[in-house]
Design a protein around this motif. Structure first.
Motif, PDB file in Angstrom:
ATOM      1  N   PHE A  96      82.390 -28.912 -46.982  1.00 14.42           N
ATOM      2  CA  PHE A  96      83.828 -28.640 -47.016  1.00 14.42           C
ATOM      3  C   PHE A  96      84.370 -28.509 -45.597  1.00 14.42           C
ATOM      4  O   PHE A  96      83.724 -27.960 -44.708  1.00 14.42           O
ATOM      5  N   ALA A  97      85.561 -29.056 -45.405  1.00 13.33           N
ATOM      6  CA  ALA A  97      86.107 -29.252 -44.066  1.00 13.33           C
ATOM      7  C   ALA A  97      86.035 -28.001 -43.194  1.00 13.33           C
ATOM      8  O   ALA A  97      85.742 -28.080 -42.001  1.00 13.33           O
ATOM      9  N   GLU A  98      86.285 -26.838 -43.773  1.00 13.69           N
ATOM     10  CA  GLU A  98      86.251 -25.592 -43.006  1.00 13.69           C
ATOM     11  C   GLU A  98      84.851 -25.292 -42.492  1.00 13.69           C
ATOM     12  O   GLU A  98      84.688 -24.677 -41.434  1.00 13.69           O
ATOM     13  N   GLU A  99      83.842 -25.751 -43.232  1.00 15.52           N
ATOM     14  CA  GLU A  99      82.467 -25.355 -42.939  1.00 15.52           C
ATOM     15  C   GLU A  99      81.654 -26.438 -42.231  1.00 15.52           C
ATOM     16  O   GLU A  99      80.511 -26.191 -41.836  1.00 15.52           O
ATOM     17  N   VAL A 100      82.205 -27.615 -42.095  1.00 19.48           N
ATOM     18  CA  VAL A 100      81.520 -28.687 -41.360  1.00 19.48           C
ATOM     19  C   VAL A 100      81.867 -28.537 -39.882  1.00 19.48           C
ATOM     20  O   VAL A 100      83.043 -28.521 -39.512  1.00 19.48           O
ATOM     21  N   SER A 101      80.846 -28.429 -39.056  1.00 17.16           N
ATOM     22  CA  SER A 101      81.117 -28.262 -37.628  1.00 17.16           C
ATOM     23  C   SER A 101      81.697 -29.548 -37.057  1.00 17.16           C
ATOM     24  O   SER A 101      81.476 -30.649 -37.571  1.00 17.16           O
ATOM     25  N   ILE A 102      82.430 -29.413 -35.974  1.00 16.04           N
ATOM     26  CA  ILE A 102      82.990 -30.586 -35.307  1.00 16.04           C
ATOM     27  C   ILE A 102      81.868 -31.501 -34.828  1.00 16.04           C
ATOM     28  O   ILE A 102      81.988 -32.733 -34.869  1.00 16.04           O
ATOM     29  N   GLU A 103      80.761 -30.917 -34.429  1.00 15.77           N
ATOM     30  CA  GLU A 103      79.619 -31.726 -34.006  1.00 15.77           C
ATOM     31  C   GLU A 103      79.086 -32.564 -35.172  1.00 15.77           C
ATOM     32  O   GLU A 103      78.718 -33.734 -34.997  1.00 15.77           O
ATOM     33  N   GLU A 104      79.053 -31.969 -36.368  1.00 17.23           N
ATOM     34  CA  GLU A 104      78.604 -32.726 -37.540  1.00 17.23           C
ATOM     35  C   GLU A 104      79.580 -33.855 -37.876  1.00 17.23           C
ATOM     36  O   GLU A 104      79.164 -34.956 -38.261  1.00 17.23           O
ATOM     37  N   PHE A 105      80.888 -33.582 -37.727  1.00 16.87           N
ATOM     38  CA  PHE A 105      81.876 -34.641 -37.916  1.00 16.87           C
ATOM     39  C   PHE A 105      81.633 -35.770 -36.904  1.00 16.87           C
ATOM     40  O   PHE A 105      81.688 -36.958 -37.242  1.00 16.87           O
ATOM     41  N   ARG A 106      81.379 -35.387 -35.644  1.00 17.47           N
ATOM     42  CA  ARG A 106      81.148 -36.392 -34.601  1.00 17.47           C
ATOM     43  C   ARG A 106      79.923 -37.248 -34.923  1.00 17.47           C
ATOM     44  O   ARG A 106      79.940 -38.472 -34.747  1.00 17.47           O
TER      45      ARG A 106
END
Length: 280
Positions: A96-106
């Protein structure tokens, strides 16, 4: 080499493995690439069973590594033509967007988006110089519909769709066609061992934990309805030989219907349908 040459990324499993075999059957010499060539055993075994092993070359390629891509590009100079590129390498990150780190998104974007862009840039000079070629980008129904709990994956596939639209326009004058394949749910390990879930969303203390369990239950209930991945390999083969010319090609049970429903229903009604199905 007079034989047509096809490049497949992420060829060690799933769609990539099957598409490599299919393209070899269609008369291509396939450069089957993967990050770790030690994982080529299943592809090699399957190719031997289909008597296509002499038409497949295993090559190392990490789509997230500039060095790897540079070395791969250097190796392409010995081929008389580069006729087809299937950008297949990718993985699914849930959470879930709140819990996914920006690094994981990258990291999700590094493989699913920037990896596609980097490999495409490496191959395009060859195709443009020869005046023809086909680029097939493996998208997903998630590139058309942002399902809950899959925001990293859906965002990456939406980005891939936009990139491919621009690319299609840009390359047409050079005789290069771009295609988007949009599979629904198939029996590949992207939804099992190939899928990652952000750690925080797996924590029972997460405010989204119950929500996640409902989504997992829905996925599990639909497991028997998952499509045969050989359908996607056959579709790639049809594009390769020129029998498919549409830019976007949805594939799989219910995929076209889902896209159509989204196109005609007001968002509020669509939202209610999804929330009701997931008991939100």
């Amino acid at each position: 080499m007079d034989k047509k040459t096809a490049i497949v990324t992420g060829a060690n499993r799933g769609f990539g493995l099957l598409c490599s075999i299919e393209l070899a059957c269609k008369g291509y010499h396939v450069l089957a690439t993967m990050r770790d060539t030690r994982k080529a055993e299943k592809l090699v075994k399957t190719a031997k069973l289909r008597e296509t092993d002499r038409h497949i070359t295993i090559m190392q390629l990490d789509v997230t590594s500039e060095t790897s891509i540079h070395d791969f590009k250097e190796g392409l100079t010995k081929y008389s033509s580069i006729d087809l590129l299937l950008n297949n390498a990718g993985y699914a990150l849930g959470g879930f967007a709140e819990e996914v780190s920006i690094e994981e998104f990258r990291e999700q974007f590094e493989t699913n988006v920037f990896g596609v862009m980097a490999v495409t840039q490496a191959v395009l000079p060859f195709m443009r110089q020869q005046g023809y070629g086909k680029i097939l980008n493996m998208s997903s129904i998630s590139g058309r519909f942002g399902f809950p709990g899959l925001s990293p994956y859906a965002a990456s596939k939406h980005a891939l769709e936009g990139y491919s639209e621009s690319l299609r326009f840009e390359l047409k004058p050079f005789g290069i066609d771009v295609f988007l394949i949009e599979p629904g749910s198939y029996k590949t390990n992207i939804w099992t061992s190939g899928m990652k879930v952000a750690t925080r969303s797996l924590d029972k203390e997460s405010p989204y934990y119950t929500y996640l369990k409902r989504i997992e239950t829905e996925l599990e209930n639909g497991r028997d309805r998952l499509g045969d991945p050989a359908e996607i390999a056959a579709l790639v083969g049809e594009i390769a030989v020129g029998n498919k010319t549409a830019f976007r090609i949805p594939a799989g049970k219910g995929t076209r219907g889902m896209i159509y429903i989204k196109s005609i229903l007001p968002w509020g009604m669509l939202e209610k349908m999804i929330r009701r199905k997931l008991n939100m």
